[in-house]
Design a protein around this motif. Structure first.
Motif, PDB file in Angstrom:
ATOM      1  N   LEU A  95      13.381  -7.409  -2.358  1.00  0.00           N
ATOM      2  CA  LEU A  95      12.255  -6.549  -1.980  1.00  0.00           C
ATOM      3  C   LEU A  95      12.375  -6.058  -0.538  1.00  0.00           C
ATOM      4  O   LEU A  95      12.898  -6.774   0.323  1.00  0.00           O
ATOM      5  CB  LEU A  95      10.949  -7.326  -2.133  1.00  0.00           C
ATOM      6  N   CYS A  96      11.858  -4.875  -0.247  1.00  0.00           N
ATOM      7  CA  CYS A  96      11.780  -4.391   1.130  1.00  0.00           C
ATOM      8  C   CYS A  96      10.722  -5.226   1.866  1.00  0.00           C
ATOM      9  O   CYS A  96       9.925  -5.908   1.219  1.00  0.00           O
ATOM     10  CB  CYS A  96      11.426  -2.899   1.173  1.00  0.00           C
ATOM     11  N   LYS A  97      10.716  -5.146   3.175  1.00  0.00           N
ATOM     12  CA  LYS A  97       9.809  -6.021   3.943  1.00  0.00           C
ATOM     13  C   LYS A  97       8.332  -5.866   3.575  1.00  0.00           C
ATOM     14  O   LYS A  97       7.659  -6.863   3.298  1.00  0.00           O
ATOM     15  CB  LYS A  97       9.998  -5.803   5.449  1.00  0.00           C
ATOM     16  N   PRO A  98       7.801  -4.620   3.562  1.00  0.00           N
ATOM     17  CA  PRO A  98       6.372  -4.503   3.205  1.00  0.00           C
ATOM     18  C   PRO A  98       6.074  -5.002   1.785  1.00  0.00           C
ATOM     19  O   PRO A  98       5.032  -5.611   1.548  1.00  0.00           O
ATOM     20  CB  PRO A  98       6.092  -3.002   3.320  1.00  0.00           C
ATOM     21  N   CYS A  99       6.992  -4.765   0.854  1.00  0.00           N
ATOM     22  CA  CYS A  99       6.768  -5.247  -0.517  1.00  0.00           C
ATOM     23  C   CYS A  99       6.796  -6.780  -0.548  1.00  0.00           C
ATOM     24  O   CYS A  99       5.949  -7.418  -1.168  1.00  0.00           O
ATOM     25  CB  CYS A  99       7.816  -4.688  -1.479  1.00  0.00           C
ATOM     26  N   LEU A 100       7.772  -7.374   0.164  1.00  0.00           N
ATOM     27  CA  LEU A 100       7.908  -8.831   0.194  1.00  0.00           C
ATOM     28  C   LEU A 100       6.644  -9.478   0.769  1.00  0.00           C
ATOM     29  O   LEU A 100       6.136 -10.466   0.247  1.00  0.00           O
ATOM     30  CB  LEU A 100       9.137  -9.211   1.021  1.00  0.00           C
ATOM     31  N   HIS A 145       0.805  -1.221   0.000  1.00  0.00           N
ATOM     32  CA  HIS A 145       0.000   0.000   0.000  1.00  0.00           C
ATOM     33  C   HIS A 145       0.839   1.272   0.000  1.00  0.00           C
ATOM     34  O   HIS A 145       0.302   2.361  -0.191  1.00  0.00           O
ATOM     35  CB  HIS A 145      -0.928   0.011   1.224  1.00  0.00           C
ATOM     36  N   HIS A 146       2.141   1.124   0.268  1.00  0.00           N
ATOM     37  CA  HIS A 146       2.941   2.345   0.365  1.00  0.00           C
ATOM     38  C   HIS A 146       3.531   2.787  -0.980  1.00  0.00           C
ATOM     39  O   HIS A 146       4.276   3.749  -1.036  1.00  0.00           O
ATOM     40  CB  HIS A 146       4.072   2.155   1.392  1.00  0.00           C
ATOM     41  N   LEU A 147       3.228   2.075  -2.048  1.00  0.00           N
ATOM     42  CA  LEU A 147       3.755   2.467  -3.358  1.00  0.00           C
ATOM     43  C   LEU A 147       3.184   3.840  -3.749  1.00  0.00           C
ATOM     44  O   LEU A 147       2.037   4.146  -3.450  1.00  0.00           O
ATOM     45  CB  LEU A 147       3.410   1.424  -4.429  1.00  0.00           C
ATOM     46  N   HIS A 203       5.486   3.060  -7.591  1.00  0.00           N
ATOM     47  CA  HIS A 203       6.776   2.459  -7.202  1.00  0.00           C
ATOM     48  C   HIS A 203       6.997   2.568  -5.706  1.00  0.00           C
ATOM     49  O   HIS A 203       6.365   3.373  -5.030  1.00  0.00           O
ATOM     50  CB  HIS A 203       7.913   3.140  -7.968  1.00  0.00           C
ATOM     51  N   CYS A 204       7.950   1.763  -5.223  1.00  0.00           N
ATOM     52  CA  CYS A 204       8.284   1.786  -3.808  1.00  0.00           C
ATOM     53  C   CYS A 204       9.165   2.997  -3.511  1.00  0.00           C
ATOM     54  O   CYS A 204      10.012   3.369  -4.319  1.00  0.00           O
ATOM     55  CB  CYS A 204       9.018   0.492  -3.437  1.00  0.00           C
ATOM     56  N   THR A 205       8.964   3.593  -2.329  1.00  0.00           N
ATOM     57  CA  THR A 205       9.750   4.771  -1.960  1.00  0.00           C
ATOM     58  C   THR A 205      11.073   4.386  -1.296  1.00  0.00           C
ATOM     59  O   THR A 205      11.918   5.239  -1.048  1.00  0.00           O
ATOM     60  CB  THR A 205       8.940   5.656  -0.992  1.00  0.00           C
ATOM     61  N   SER A 221      16.269   0.931  -1.542  1.00  0.00           N
ATOM     62  CA  SER A 221      16.990  -0.344  -1.592  1.00  0.00           C
ATOM     63  C   SER A 221      16.085  -1.485  -2.065  1.00  0.00           C
ATOM     64  O   SER A 221      16.466  -2.648  -2.014  1.00  0.00           O
ATOM     65  CB  SER A 221      17.544  -0.700  -0.217  1.00  0.00           C
ATOM     66  N   CYS A 222      14.900  -1.127  -2.499  1.00  0.00           N
ATOM     67  CA  CYS A 222      13.902  -2.142  -2.872  1.00  0.00           C
ATOM     68  C   CYS A 222      13.849  -2.321  -4.391  1.00  0.00           C
ATOM     69  O   CYS A 222      14.000  -1.362  -5.151  1.00  0.00           O
ATOM     70  CB  CYS A 222      12.533  -1.696  -2.354  1.00  0.00           C
ATOM     71  N   LEU A 223      13.622  -3.547  -4.803  1.00  0.00           N
ATOM     72  CA  LEU A 223      13.439  -3.871  -6.223  1.00  0.00           C
ATOM     73  C   LEU A 223      12.406  -2.972  -6.884  1.00  0.00           C
ATOM     74  O   LEU A 223      12.521  -2.646  -8.071  1.00  0.00           O
ATOM     75  CB  LEU A 223      12.980  -5.335  -6.335  1.00  0.00           C
TER      76      LEU A 223
HETATM   77 ZN   LIG Z   1       9.523  -1.965  -1.498  1.00  0.00          ZN
END
Ligand SMILES: [Zn+2]
Ligand SMILES: [Zn+2]
Length: 230
Positions: A216-221, A147-149, A168-170, A173-175
């Motif tokens: 991926l970052c934790k929330p994305c993963l 949800h944070h994209l 996209h992710c903010t 360091s995330c894919l």
């Molecule tokens: Zn991410």
């Protein structure tokens, strides 16, 4: 239902193997690999050698009967056909996602900068990492449901042109952070804008150096959801 990805490649079998392995590791998604000639599906950009416009709906229509999602790996140098204005400096892409088609061009992943090249001029390892990252990123547009994209834009600082790149992710360091070039351009030329913030760190090689071990970052993963992949 068995979830899988059909990887179609134009003489890029090593790259296809590497992407298939990463899909299994990161998304737990199996693939089937086939070689194909897609010359008739991309239309040439006038006066640009190896330059082609993105497939638009063409590829989608051709391959729509398939039950699988399709990832295309091509050495063609691809440009988004954004309509009225065409500027090759802004409109080239590493890849794109269109419904359940994902396309990765290797043309600009082979050199020390993003100039298109038919030969690999960096280490094989770096080149393969770039290909893998772009492929998983494009597929991530459909399977990462965090949800944070936030909406991201490429802003050409010289003419003010702003291109919407999607959500996209903010986390840099995330894919799912966006890369606008191999090395982030000088701020006077252009930058990434995400969630209203200007970012000057949107280089693909820079992302590779700081990316999380499982990409991926934790929330994305946590949000990975394959239910819509087929
Ligand atoms: Zn991410
Ligand atoms: Zn993206």
């Amino acid at each position: 239902m068995i979830l899988w990805m059909l990887i179609l490649h134009e003489d890029l079998s090593k790259e296809a193997d590497i992407v298939a392995e990463a899909l299994r590791e990161v998304y737990r998604l199996d693939s089937q690999i086939e070689e194909i000639d897609l010359t008739t599906l991309f239309s040439p950009v006038p006066n640009l050698s190896n330059g082609y416009f993105d497939s638009g709906g063409n590829l989608y229509r051709e391959l729509k009967d398939l039950e699988a999602s399709v990832l295309v790996l091509t050495p063609k140098d691809l440009y988004m056909n954004t309509g009225n204005v065409f500027n090759p400096e802004d409109d080239w892409v590493f890849g794109y996602q269109l419904e359940f088609f994902y396309v990765v061009s290797t043309a600009r992943l082979r050199d020390t900068d993003s100039k298109p090249s038919t030969e690999v001029r960096v280490s094989k390892e770096l080149y393969h990492n770039r290909v893998k990252t772009v492929a998983l990123h494009e597929i991530g547009h459909n399977v990462v449901k965090a949800h944070h994209l936030r909406d991201a834009f490429w802003v050409n600082a010289q003419n003010g042109r702003k291109l919407n790149l999607g959500a996209h992710c903010t986390d840099y360091s995330c894919l799912m952070y966006e890369s606008v070039d191999i090395i982030a351009p000088d701020p006077s030329l252009g930058y990434l804008e995400i969630g209203g913030e200007k970012r000057y760190d949107a280089g693909l090689d820079q992302l590779l150096q700081r990316m999380y071990p499982n990409m991926l970052c934790k929330p994305c993963l946590k949000s990975v959801d394959l239910s819509e992949i087929n």
